[in-house]
Design a protein around this motif. Structure first.
Motif, mmCIF file in Angstrom:
data_model
loop_
_atom_site.group_PDB
_atom_site.id
_atom_site.type_symbol
_atom_site.label_atom_id
_atom_site.label_comp_id
_atom_site.label_asym_id
_atom_site.label_seq_id
_atom_site.Cartn_x
_atom_site.Cartn_y
_atom_site.Cartn_z
ATOM 1 N N UNK A 1 0.601 -1.082 0.093
ATOM 2 C CA UNK A 1 -0.074 -0.015 -0.132
ATOM 3 C C UNK A 1 0.693 1.319 -0.059
ATOM 4 N N UNK A 2 1.997 1.222 0.806
ATOM 5 C CA UNK A 2 2.733 2.512 0.790
ATOM 6 C C UNK A 2 3.448 2.533 -0.573
ATOM 7 N N UNK A 3 3.862 1.571 -1.295
ATOM 8 C CA UNK A 3 4.415 1.654 -2.447
ATOM 9 C C UNK A 3 3.299 2.177 -3.515
ATOM 10 N N UNK A 4 2.219 1.816 -3.374
ATOM 11 C CA UNK A 4 1.487 2.285 -4.388
ATOM 12 C C UNK A 4 0.926 3.625 -4.222
ATOM 13 N N UNK A 5 0.513 4.230 -3.004
ATOM 14 C CA UNK A 5 0.372 5.483 -2.555
ATOM 15 C C UNK A 5 1.516 6.337 -3.013
ATOM 16 N N UNK B 1 -5.558 11.672 1.037
ATOM 17 C CA UNK B 1 -5.895 10.402 1.251
ATOM 18 C C UNK B 1 -4.771 9.343 1.206
ATOM 19 N N UNK B 2 -3.848 9.871 0.554
ATOM 20 C CA UNK B 2 -2.654 8.882 0.681
ATOM 21 C C UNK B 2 -1.903 8.985 1.785
ATOM 22 N N UNK B 3 -1.922 10.319 2.585
ATOM 23 C CA UNK B 3 -1.335 10.213 3.868
ATOM 24 C C UNK B 3 -2.171 9.754 4.965
#
Length: 421
Positions: free
Chosen positions: A230-234, A339-341
């Protein structure tokens, strides 16, 4: 490698407990917000000044674009190499030292008589501007748990305000006293803030925090990226949206300073005020994420980002098209960014500064890519090609969302998907 993250978590907890004894008044929170806004503004001051800087120092359009690019590259390096130092050193001393070094970098920019000296000063300015992230982390650690969200929200509003007002302030000051006055004024304000923060921020207690090696901090950030899909995607979403954002803001001064408008710096800088809509989007996006609608928010925002380039393509014939395009673009970028954060923080709250620091590295990469590509493309193919580039970044983000929206890369996403179901 996994032990690195656990060690940092234990140290962060010890630091937080020690610093929470400090009485964090509303005035101190506002001071944090002002300092954050003043620091981050240095990244954006140059955008409406590029044409004048280029003329003054006889720089080519492509080299002028390097002013913004190197600032963001420096910022990205600082996020990875400087921000983690807050976990192993006295944050008060670290903040004051970075601010004083920032004063030196800003003075170099203001006094630059060659393109090489200007670019070196801008790179150093970007590197040291990451003091913003250290200030946010410090404010969060000083806040009581029950009021931490309010404190972080208020400090972050200072960041947004600094970004929004930077272009307007620099454009106005450049028209009144030349572009160099912008950096002299910022150096003076930064020196004053360093003095005030040195006197106001708390010192460490008698018991020093546990020792954690610098290399372990850097490796733990990389480990988090290796573990968390999820971190890589965001982070990829962040790279693409800020590449689109920088494509516009690093090059829009070029057509507006030419026929048929010949707008002064103050008018070009005032476009930043339109970005107030972006702050509104951040608030709305935060509420939507609290309701578990992060996936839909991302998709809608990316669609708006792609659509924003249609009116932007017609700015030579209508300033209203520019206004509409800027509002749509800023709304979309802020919504995806918030949203990412939100999703990233939920992965490992104890490692929030490293998660956001790592994510913001991709923000800087995107910003640098958009800046250098847009200004170079404008020189050879004009504004239409720049808009096509921005639309390409935006559509890539939308395609990425379409192919990954049903995946569940982490616990936070699984909770989101259940909420949206």
């Amino acid at each position: 490698m996994p032990g690195n993250g656990e060690a940092v978590t234990r140290q962060t907890g010890a630091r937080s407990g020690e610093e929470s004894a400090f009485a964090l008044s509303r005035g101190v929170v506002i001071l944090f917000a002002v300092a954050c806004g003043a620091a981050v503004a240095n990244v954006y001051f140059a955008q409406p000044l590029l044409v004048t800087m280029g003329h003054d120092l006889a720089m080519s359009p492509a080299l002028v674009g390097s002013v913004v690019t190197l600032t963001h590259v420096g910022y990205g390096l600082g996020l990875f190499f400087l921000v983690p130092l807050g976990d192993v050193t006295d944050r008060r001393r670290l903040i004051v030292a970075q601010l004083l070094l920032l004063v030196v970098a800003l003075t170099v920019v203001a006094a630059a008589r060659t393109a090489a000296l200007l670019l070196a000063g801008m790179a150093a300015t970007g590197l040291l501007t990451v003091v913003t992230q250290t200030l946010v982390a410090f404010a969060a650690s000083l806040a009581p748990p029950a009021g931490r969200g309010r404190v972080v929200g208020l400090v972050t509003s200072g960041v947004v305000t600094g970004i929004l007002l930077a272009r307007t302030a620099s454009g106005l000051m450049a028209d009144l006293a030349g572009w160099r006055s912008v950096y002299l004024a910022s150096a003076s304000l930064t020196a004053l803030l360093a003095l005030v923060l040195y006197r106001v921020l708390p010192r460490h207690g008698d018991v020093p925090p546990p020792t954690l090696r610098y290399g372990q901090l850097l490796r733990s950030t990389i480990t988090l990226f290796a573990r968390e899909r999820l971190l890589r995607l965001r982070a990829l979403f962040g790279l693409l949206i800020f590449a689109a954002f920088s494509t516009l803001w690093s090059s829009v001064a070029l057509p507006l300073s030419e026929a048929p408008y010949f707008l002064p710096h103050s008018a070009i800088g005032a476009l930043g005020l339109i970005g107030v809509a972006g702050a509104l989007a951040a608030t709305v996006a935060g509420r939507l994420n609290d309701r578990g609608l992060s996936r839909r928010t991302t998709g809608i925002a990316l669609a708006l980002l792609a659509a924003s380039w249609l009116p932007l393509a017609f700015i030579r014939s209508s300033l209203w098209a520019l206004v509409v395009g800027v509002v749509l673009l800023d709304l979309a970028v802020q919504a995806v960014h918030v949203t990412n954060q939100t999703l990233i923080y939920a992965l490992h709250p104890d490692a929030g500064s490293r998660l956001i620091g790592g994510y913001m590295v991709f923000y800087s990469l995107g910003s640098a890519t958009g800046a250098i590509a847009a200004t170079s493309l404008y020189a050879v193919a004009g504004w239409g090609a720049v808009c096509a580039l921005g639309a390409a970044f935006s559509c890539l983000g939308l395609v990425l969302w379409a192919f990954t929206r049903h995946s569940t890369p982490g616990p936070a996403t699984e909770m989101t998907c259940r909420s949206e179901a």
